[in-house]
Write a protein that holds these residues in place. Sequence first.
Motif, short mmCIF file in Angstrom:
data_model
loop_
_atom_site.label_atom_id
_atom_site.label_comp_id
_atom_site.label_asym_id
_atom_site.label_seq_id
_atom_site.Cartn_x
_atom_site.Cartn_y
_atom_site.Cartn_z
N THR A 1 0.83 -1.20 0.00
CA THR A 1 0.00 0.00 0.00
C THR A 1 0.87 1.25 0.00
O THR A 1 0.64 2.19 -0.78
N ASN A 2 1.86 1.29 0.89
CA ASN A 2 2.77 2.44 0.96
C ASN A 2 3.64 2.53 -0.29
O ASN A 2 3.93 3.63 -0.78
N PHE A 3 4.08 1.39 -0.79
CA PHE A 3 4.95 1.37 -1.97
C PHE A 3 4.24 1.97 -3.17
O PHE A 3 4.81 2.74 -3.95
N GLN A 4 2.96 1.64 -3.32
CA GLN A 4 2.18 2.14 -4.45
C GLN A 4 1.94 3.65 -4.40
O GLN A 4 1.70 4.28 -5.42
N ALA A 5 2.03 4.23 -3.19
CA ALA A 5 1.78 5.67 -3.05
C ALA A 5 2.77 6.50 -3.85
O ALA A 5 2.43 7.56 -4.38
N ALA A 6 4.02 6.02 -3.94
CA ALA A 6 5.06 6.71 -4.73
C ALA A 6 6.13 5.68 -5.08
O ALA A 6 7.17 5.60 -4.42
N PRO A 7 5.88 4.87 -6.10
CA PRO A 7 6.80 3.78 -6.43
C PRO A 7 8.23 4.22 -6.69
O PRO A 7 9.18 3.52 -6.31
N ASP A 8 8.42 5.39 -7.32
CA ASP A 8 9.78 5.85 -7.60
C ASP A 8 10.55 6.14 -6.31
O ASP A 8 11.70 5.74 -6.14
N THR A 9 9.89 6.83 -5.37
CA THR A 9 10.52 7.16 -4.09
C THR A 9 10.78 5.88 -3.29
O THR A 9 11.84 5.75 -2.66
N ALA A 10 9.84 4.97 -3.31
CA ALA A 10 10.02 3.71 -2.59
C ALA A 10 11.21 2.94 -3.14
O ALA A 10 12.02 2.39 -2.37
N LEU A 11 11.34 2.91 -4.45
CA LEU A 11 12.44 2.18 -5.08
C LEU A 11 13.78 2.83 -4.77
O LEU A 11 14.76 2.13 -4.45
N VAL A 12 13.85 4.16 -4.82
CA VAL A 12 15.09 4.87 -4.48
C VAL A 12 15.48 4.58 -3.04
O VAL A 12 16.65 4.32 -2.73
N THR A 13 14.51 4.62 -2.13
CA THR A 13 14.77 4.36 -0.71
C THR A 13 15.29 2.94 -0.50
O THR A 13 16.29 2.73 0.19
N LEU A 14 14.62 1.99 -1.11
CA LEU A 14 15.01 0.58 -0.94
C LEU A 14 16.41 0.34 -1.49
O LEU A 14 17.24 -0.32 -0.85
N LEU A 15 16.70 0.87 -2.68
CA LEU A 15 18.03 0.69 -3.27
C LEU A 15 19.10 1.35 -2.41
O LEU A 15 20.20 0.80 -2.24
N ALA A 16 18.79 2.52 -1.86
CA ALA A 16 19.76 3.21 -1.00
C ALA A 16 20.08 2.38 0.25
O ALA A 16 21.24 2.24 0.63
N VAL A 17 19.04 1.82 0.88
CA VAL A 17 19.24 0.99 2.06
C VAL A 17 20.13 -0.21 1.73
O VAL A 17 21.06 -0.55 2.48
N LEU A 18 19.87 -0.85 0.61
CA LEU A 18 20.62 -2.04 0.21
C LEU A 18 22.07 -1.70 -0.14
O LEU A 18 23.01 -2.38 0.29
N LEU A 19 22.27 -0.62 -0.91
CA LEU A 19 23.61 -0.28 -1.38
C LEU A 19 24.51 0.22 -0.24
O LEU A 19 25.69 -0.11 -0.21
N VAL A 20 23.95 1.00 0.67
CA VAL A 20 24.75 1.49 1.80
C VAL A 20 25.28 0.31 2.62
O VAL A 20 26.42 0.33 3.11
N ALA A 21 24.48 -0.73 2.76
CA ALA A 21 24.89 -1.90 3.55
C ALA A 21 26.09 -2.62 2.94
O ALA A 21 26.91 -3.20 3.66
N VAL A 22 26.20 -2.60 1.61
CA VAL A 22 27.28 -3.36 0.96
C VAL A 22 28.43 -2.46 0.49
O VAL A 22 29.50 -2.96 0.15
N LEU A 23 28.23 -1.14 0.46
CA LEU A 23 29.28 -0.24 0.01
C LEU A 23 30.17 0.26 1.15
O LEU A 23 31.32 0.64 0.92
N PHE A 24 29.63 0.27 2.37
CA PHE A 24 30.38 0.85 3.48
C PHE A 24 30.58 -0.15 4.61
O PHE A 24 29.70 -0.97 4.90
#
Length: 429
Positions: free
Chosen positions: A160-183
């Motif tokens: 439900t929340n993801f559908q509210a703004a799919p682009d923002t949700a995707l950016v947030t999710l990718l940021a969370v994942l990438l920070v975990a493996v980049l730093f």
Amino acid sequence: MSNIFQWRLHGDGKTLAPGEVVEPDERLTWVRTAGIGAQHVIAMFGATFLVPILTGFDPSTTLFFTAMSTALFLLINRNVLPSYLGSSFGFIAPITAVTTANKGIAVASFGIMVTGILLALIGVLVHYAGSTWIDIIMPPVVNGAIVAIIGFNLAPSVWTNFQAAPDTALVTLLAVLLVAVLFKGLLGRLNILVGVIIGYVYACIRGQVDFSAIGDAAWIGFPKFHLPQADFSILPMFIPVVLVLVAENVGHVKSVAQMTGRDYDNQIGTALMADGLGTTLAGFGGGSGTTTYGENIGVMAATKVYSTAAYWCAAAFALILSLCPKFGAVINTIPAGVLGGVTTLLYGMIGMIGIRIWVENKVNFDKPLNIMVAAITMIIAIGQFAFAIGGVSFNGIAIGTMVILVAYHGLKAIGKATGTIAKDDPDIL
């Protein structure tokens, strides 16, 4: 009592040689100790604030009670067991169910308060009778399933929340994942917080954030407290959370024992009691229920500083932040898209923690009993089974918890009586 507030200075209080650790009854200089306390607040910040944002509770009130609960935890455990009590994700599903039914936040607070009282009573029982009975009632296959369904039951709300703004949700999710493996180190461990910040900035650029409430909020003031409203019909949705809190606290005590090399088994009862009283206090005043936090375990592991003095500093920092309504108003502006992105990971992780309990305890799913009860429980939670009896509502978590407890112990007893299950059949291996 005054003796518990005395910490030995570790060495010169400034440096740690390779392999050295700061014990719970030691400290570095107060400036360095305060700095580590601030790290603990930052570490728990992302996850702790998501709970009130997702459930409609006031973030400042929730932060206030995490500070109070942490101080209470340290006092009850006489400053020998380091821990920060942040918001428990276990309460999200029952609170959401209550508010969806238009019963209001005050009714949800009643559920939180009663859950805390039950946890405190279990703590008293464990303190005087030992914790063996917990292992009997909740063997790993049962314990893992109960923890897992808390996360998986929330899957529809994520979408439900993801559908509210799919682009923002995707950016947030990718940021969370990438920070975990980049730093590496602390920054990598703060991937949830950093990912939310990146998603929030993106949402601001996209014009998805409403700042109007920030200007009206005061810089200094007390959080918004409210009393609970009794409604016993909602308790079946909250009581299963007690079992999750038991598992989280026992896991915390075991983790700290492993890191410090100390025997904390005699603290399991007081840890449960302290978290129970903290959750009771939060429920009475309008905050979210509390629990021990893996994020703070990570900070201890990274810094090798196990000093309880650092946790007192963390509680003090959290208290100060809670007394700034404008800060709480900023937190409340986090949009649905950001929440949808981060909870895609977080809720799934809650579910996977239950799976990890199965793996670490070597639960044998070749046994028909184990795989049958686990399978049924998962479907009940993911499918969001629900029904009402005499005005009392049962959601997927409540139903799943009751089913696995009754089915596991009932079917095992029948199997042993008929000989299809060996009398000495173990739950693991």
